[in-house]
Design an enzyme around this catalytic site. Sequence first.
Site: not given
Length: 553
Positions: A370, A513, A440
Amino acid sequence: MATNEEDMEEARQTLSLVAGSFPPPHAVLDLLSVGVCVRCIFRLFGVHGRAYSCPLITNAMLQSFLEEQDKFHGDNEENGVASDGITRCAYTSRDTENVQEYCGICLGILQLSLHQDGEPTKRVPVDDFTAAIAELVKQEDYDIDGFSFEVSIPPVIVANERAIRLYMKNKYEREEWFSTKFLCERISVKDALRSSITASLEKHLDVISGVNSFRIRLTYSHPEASRSLQSSLANDLPCKRAKTGSKDNVVKADGSHEKPLRDSDEQSCSESDAVILRALDGMQDHVFCERFKLPPEKTLKSCHLITTCYRVPMYVGGRYLKISRKVSQTRWVIDDERMGEASVEEIIGKNVLAVCRGDSYKFHAAGREDIDVRMLGSGRPFLIEISNARCIPSKVDIELIAEKLNRNDQKYVRVRNLTLIGSEAWTLMREGEAEKQKQYAALVWFPRPLTDDDLQKISSLENMDIVQRTPIRVLHRRSQLERKRTIHWMMIERISGSSQYFLLHLCSQAGTYIKEFVHGDLGRTHPSIGSILGCRAEILQLDVVDVKMDLFA
């Protein structure tokens, strides 16, 4: 004058060499009389080699050569039936040497017809024909080390050749030479054209023809003859639905974007030609003879030629790091308003395009993040696909592109391991995408302090399967699906001086996600960090710190 005589002698010697492939002269003269050009005659009888590129071998010269053959002469052989009972056919050069008349098979393709601005189409010598092609290449300013030929011809050429073949079969099948001379392997129009012009074009361009990324395409069409052919095949051609085109976002050299709405005219034409060729191939000879004239009529109009040159797509790949949370991966516009300050696509793509001097570029990446997510660590694999590059960048050029990107004052994007790579990178990227894991780091807020047991509970979970329904935030552009994903490992790190803010480190399967995994997305992702700890969880910042793929590592 001496040179001209030498050329004529060379042409006669060439004809002597290929004469062994010919049938008796009366059959060749018959082909000449019905409007077949000399190069098509060579093709029909399997002639190979230099005969096609010899500029002085014309229909008139072939006639003269045949008349010199002893077996052609006879006191009582005139147009009609000779003493041996074989039907003869007289031919005079004016029948097909008229500049307004073109071959009944190739429709002028092998007669090297050329249309020049302000002038009618006319036949030209091989050297003039190839000089015009070479001039186009030079005008486009390509850097080339070789070239490949592509030739496209209309299906009517195939129909014409079949008509001549059946005409000859009906007339000469009982003669002894027919099975050995005419039923031999024939040379295609495309191969004959290549044989006619390749050597001359190599000389003009000073490079060798072969397998090469630079292509010279000769596209021939004859709308009038093609319409007549389609009319004859009307009952054999299926109705065809229009197709929607590619959805790839193309960035042109001027910076504008376009999304093709339909297939290109070239692709549609190619598909139509394939349908016609299948219809012809499936038609039995007796049906063909009923629908088509044998031999085909002579024509006063040649095929129209469009010459184009292009380089097949080339790829520059590497890994990018996105440092800013105000930069999208690709150009992002909503209601004519640009989102973000820039895009990775434009920053890298424009720099590569400028060096390669291409028409446009496409950006491809192994996944996406994003706009508010940074891409750190070793970076994300990407490819820049350059359309019709005039220049192939050297290793030094690639290094200069990387240096320019990495020294940019805005510091939005960095690149690693930038390199020129072949189309095999596509396969490597697709294979890697299916198997890759991503790591992440997320800044997460909890409404209560987390205990050591909470942290242990999270870190103890390995290879945990989760189910994610399409997130609410992307439902407007993505299908409502249920996806199963795997969280390989997690670890929560305390932030000094805070009891409610934590760093969440995790490694997940591609396509997870992460934001929704943290807050649960109103129960659409289960389990989630919030449901595991039994409290609300809000993700404040997210970084991708590693994309585990071998490509450009």
